[in-house]
Scaffold this active site. Structure first.
Site, PDB file in Angstrom:
ATOM      1  N   TYR A 155      -7.455 -34.706 -78.135  1.00 35.13           N
ATOM      2  CA  TYR A 155      -7.079 -33.380 -77.641  1.00 35.13           C
ATOM      3  C   TYR A 155      -8.179 -32.774 -76.766  1.00 35.13           C
ATOM      4  O   TYR A 155      -7.910 -32.356 -75.632  1.00 35.13           O
ATOM      5  CB  TYR A 155      -6.736 -32.452 -78.807  1.00 35.13           C
ATOM      6  N   GLU A 162      -7.749 -32.299 -67.985  1.00 29.55           N
ATOM      7  CA  GLU A 162      -6.798 -31.385 -67.355  1.00 29.55           C
ATOM      8  C   GLU A 162      -7.508 -30.244 -66.632  1.00 29.55           C
ATOM      9  O   GLU A 162      -7.148 -29.881 -65.497  1.00 29.55           O
ATOM     10  CB  GLU A 162      -5.845 -30.833 -68.413  1.00 29.55           C
TER      11      GLU A 162
END
Length: 233
Positions: A155, A162
């Site tokens: 994560y 991102e």
């Protein structure tokens, strides 16, 4: 007749979910394998050809995940629609709002892109294979453990990739229209609370699922009524 109809409907839904999850696994496994082969051949310092290898398969398989929002809304899986929406929205923004429109090396040939792709594809290969086998009533303790453990690393890694991608896209978005740059900045600012929500959700799921498995192993009984027989999809 009504009972038979319900059984047939449930069977059809299960068959659909098996097909959907298996197809998604195949798509992500392809992206992961192509990425691994590219890096093995070219190393991590020559990423200029990586998007040509995996870019559009990545966009297509990730876009298919939009169906998961529909699955949650209509109730054929027990996931929270809000949680699924948070997960899917950010990725669709990345593939259609960053990767697809901006053909620049700092976006398509960057370490952020590689980090994002590896984190996404490993996560999804584990997740979709776990779901597919679960729907077929095949238990895999290894996949179960990986599903509720790898997120601790994947994560943050995925989110870092991102954010790097969106940061690299800001000048190009601003050249199109200042509002588009502002939109990306707004989404970047929203990452910390969203990551916290998803991260803590997975921690709770890990405690419930893996904790329930440990309790069952000790007592021979499920830890609660929401044990492994009612796992969320």
């Amino acid at each position: 007749m009504a009972k038979n109809s319900k059984k047939e409907d449930a069977g059809a839904v299960t068959m659909y979910l098996v097909a959907y999850n298996a197809a998604s696994f195949i798509g992500w496994a392809y992206v992961l394998a192509k990425t691994a082969m590219y890096v093995a051949t070219n190393g991590v310092t020559r990423l200029d050809g990586l998007f040509a290898e995996i870019g559009y398969p990545l966009i297509y398989v990730q876009t298919g995940a939009a169906l998961e929002v529909l699955h949650a809304v209509v109730g054929i899986v027990r996931s929270s629609p809000a949680t699924v929406m948070l997960q899917v929205y950010s990725r669709l923004l990345l593939v259609w709002g960053t990767l697809y429109p901006f053909d620049y090396p700092e976006i398509r040939a960057s370490y952020g892109f590689l980090l994002m792709v590896v984190a996404w594809s490993v996560t999804e290969c584990v997740r979709y294979s776990h779901y597919t086998l679960g729907l077929l009533n095949i238990e895999s303790s290894v996949l179960l453990y990986l599903r509720y453990t790898l997120f601790y690393v994947l994560y943050p890694a995925g989110v870092s990739g991102e954010l790097l991608e969106m940061w690299a896209a800001l000048p190009h978005a601003g050249a199109i229209h200042p509002a588009l740059k502002g939109f990306l900045l707004l989404n970047m600012a929203n990452y910390p609370p969203v990551l916290y929500k998803l991260y803590t959700h997975m921690i709770r799921q890990r405690r419930k699922i893996l904790g329930g498995e440990k309790a069952k192993a000790k007592t021979g009984k499920p830890a609660s009524a929401t044990g492994t027989a009612k796992k969320k999809l």
